[in-house]
Design a protein around this motif. Sequence first.
Motif, PDB file in Angstrom:
ATOM      1  N   UNK A 109       0.806  -1.210   0.000  1.00 58.96           N
ATOM      2  CA  UNK A 109       0.000   0.000   0.000  1.00 58.96           C
ATOM      3  C   UNK A 109       0.842   1.264   0.000  1.00 58.96           C
ATOM      4  N   UNK A 110       2.123   1.118   0.304  1.00 52.75           N
ATOM      5  CA  UNK A 110       2.996   2.290   0.343  1.00 52.75           C
ATOM      6  C   UNK A 110       3.625   2.579  -1.016  1.00 52.75           C
ATOM      7  N   UNK A 111       3.352   1.728  -2.003  1.00 56.27           N
ATOM      8  CA  UNK A 111       3.880   1.913  -3.357  1.00 56.27           C
ATOM      9  C   UNK A 111       2.694   2.058  -4.306  1.00 56.27           C
ATOM     10  N   UNK A 112       2.463   3.266  -4.800  1.00 54.30           N
ATOM     11  CA  UNK A 112       1.277   3.546  -5.605  1.00 54.30           C
ATOM     12  C   UNK A 112       1.215   2.669  -6.851  1.00 54.30           C
ATOM     13  N   UNK A 113       2.372   2.466  -7.527  1.00 52.51           N
ATOM     14  CA  UNK A 113       2.371   1.673  -8.749  1.00 52.51           C
ATOM     15  C   UNK A 113       2.008   0.219  -8.465  1.00 52.51           C
ATOM     16  N   UNK A 114       2.597  -0.345  -7.410  1.00 50.09           N
ATOM     17  CA  UNK A 114       2.296  -1.728  -7.054  1.00 50.09           C
ATOM     18  C   UNK A 114       0.837  -1.879  -6.617  1.00 50.09           C
ATOM     19  N   UNK A 115       0.343  -0.866  -5.927  1.00 52.70           N
ATOM     20  CA  UNK A 115      -1.043  -0.915  -5.463  1.00 52.70           C
ATOM     21  C   UNK A 115      -1.996  -0.910  -6.659  1.00 52.70           C
ATOM     22  N   UNK A 116      -1.747  -0.022  -7.618  1.00 49.27           N
ATOM     23  CA  UNK A 116      -2.593   0.054  -8.805  1.00 49.27           C
ATOM     24  C   UNK A 116      -2.548  -1.252  -9.582  1.00 49.27           C
ATOM     25  N   UNK A 117      -1.351  -1.860  -9.668  1.00 51.22           N
ATOM     26  CA  UNK A 117      -1.222  -3.135 -10.373  1.00 51.22           C
ATOM     27  C   UNK A 117      -2.007  -4.233  -9.659  1.00 51.22           C
ATOM     28  N   UNK A 145      -4.520  11.222   5.143  1.00 50.30           N
ATOM     29  CA  UNK A 145      -4.970  11.611   3.802  1.00 50.30           C
ATOM     30  C   UNK A 145      -4.522  10.592   2.764  1.00 50.30           C
ATOM     31  N   UNK A 146      -3.290  10.076   2.925  1.00 50.21           N
ATOM     32  CA  UNK A 146      -2.784   9.082   1.970  1.00 50.21           C
ATOM     33  C   UNK A 146      -3.614   7.805   2.039  1.00 50.21           C
ATOM     34  N   UNK A 147      -3.892   7.338   3.254  1.00 51.17           N
ATOM     35  CA  UNK A 147      -4.669   6.115   3.411  1.00 51.17           C
ATOM     36  C   UNK A 147      -6.092   6.320   2.912  1.00 51.17           C
ATOM     37  N   UNK A 148      -6.617   7.531   3.085  1.00 51.87           N
ATOM     38  CA  UNK A 148      -7.958   7.825   2.577  1.00 51.87           C
ATOM     39  C   UNK A 148      -7.977   7.736   1.052  1.00 51.87           C
ATOM     40  N   UNK A 149      -6.906   8.215   0.409  1.00 49.83           N
ATOM     41  CA  UNK A 149      -6.843   8.146  -1.056  1.00 49.83           C
ATOM     42  C   UNK A 149      -6.818   6.697  -1.535  1.00 49.83           C
ATOM     43  N   UNK A 150      -6.135   5.817  -0.800  1.00 48.48           N
ATOM     44  CA  UNK A 150      -6.122   4.403  -1.162  1.00 48.48           C
ATOM     45  C   UNK A 150      -7.517   3.787  -1.018  1.00 48.48           C
ATOM     46  N   UNK A 158      -8.982  -2.290   7.288  1.00 45.42           N
ATOM     47  CA  UNK A 158      -7.768  -2.152   8.083  1.00 45.42           C
ATOM     48  C   UNK A 158      -7.905  -2.917   9.394  1.00 45.42           C
ATOM     49  N   UNK A 159      -6.798  -3.488   9.846  1.00 45.85           N
ATOM     50  CA  UNK A 159      -6.776  -4.110  11.160  1.00 45.85           C
ATOM     51  C   UNK A 159      -6.890  -3.015  12.210  1.00 45.85           C
ATOM     52  N   UNK A 168     -10.913   5.030  16.465  1.00 50.83           N
ATOM     53  CA  UNK A 168     -11.878   6.077  16.120  1.00 50.83           C
ATOM     54  C   UNK A 168     -11.302   7.032  15.083  1.00 50.83           C
ATOM     55  N   UNK A 169     -10.018   7.361  15.196  1.00 50.06           N
ATOM     56  CA  UNK A 169      -9.374   8.246  14.224  1.00 50.06           C
ATOM     57  C   UNK A 169      -9.393   7.626  12.827  1.00 50.06           C
ATOM     58  N   UNK A 170      -9.115   6.328  12.739  1.00 52.13           N
ATOM     59  CA  UNK A 170      -9.153   5.658  11.438  1.00 52.13           C
ATOM     60  C   UNK A 170     -10.545   5.747  10.824  1.00 52.13           C
ATOM     61  N   UNK A 171     -11.556   5.517  11.641  1.00 55.89           N
ATOM     62  CA  UNK A 171     -12.928   5.565  11.140  1.00 55.89           C
ATOM     63  C   UNK A 171     -13.278   6.956  10.630  1.00 55.89           C
ATOM     64  N   UNK A 172     -12.856   7.988  11.349  1.00 51.06           N
ATOM     65  CA  UNK A 172     -13.230   9.354  11.014  1.00 51.06           C
ATOM     66  C   UNK A 172     -12.426   9.929   9.858  1.00 51.06           C
ATOM     67  N   UNK A 173     -11.144   9.573   9.751  1.00 51.53           N
ATOM     68  CA  UNK A 173     -10.267  10.259   8.812  1.00 51.53           C
ATOM     69  C   UNK A 173      -9.880   9.436   7.588  1.00 51.53           C
ATOM     70  N   UNK A 174      -9.812   8.116   7.713  1.00 54.77           N
ATOM     71  CA  UNK A 174      -9.461   7.283   6.566  1.00 54.77           C
ATOM     72  C   UNK A 174     -10.717   6.850   5.804  1.00 54.77           C
TER      73      UNK A 174
END
Length: 207
Positions: A109-117, A145-150, A158-159, A168-174
Amino acid sequence: MLALPVLVRDINNLSDARYCAGMGAQGLIFTLDANLPGAVEAATARELAGWVAGVDIIGEFGHVAGPEINRLVEECGLTGVLLRLDRARQAWPQGLAVPALVEVPAALLLNQAHYAAAVADLTAALPQGFAFFTSPPQPYPTDYAYWHSLARQAPLWLAAPTNPTEAADLAQQVHPAGLILMGGDEIKPGLRDFTELEAVFEALEEA
């Protein structure tokens, strides 16, 4: 009512099954691959699932062929599967009868190209539907913001951290597709300490 869907993994006892269903979990995950740690017999999963209503029943598998997975889908009444696969060793199972959650390493998930593939690969390999599931690096990243874009590119589960504030932060922001919590063992039959799970569930009610 929870702020987002929640699944609970490693269910192996009735205490967990009934508690998590009562707290609003969308689904329960049973490890049905005998080669994985914590696996339960199909009969056990079927029996425990029979005590709860209104929740998805999901089976977890590693290197199991599609026909065998589908046999257990039918036997246990599964509504989905969680796949733990090493693509270097085996192709995706073919012809699955239900949608799949695919566990992937956080590095993907930290590599945009690999994620898209990977999105393109799974779209072709699992036409019945799929979602990603991962445990982000520890500690959890602050760049939500990055995780939200994914999460907007493909369904992303997400675990959930054991820290209620982080959950709670993950639920609200991602805004992931949902969070996956971990079940646990009973202290003895019928006795289970739900302190950590209860804190996360309550935080998600307030998120």
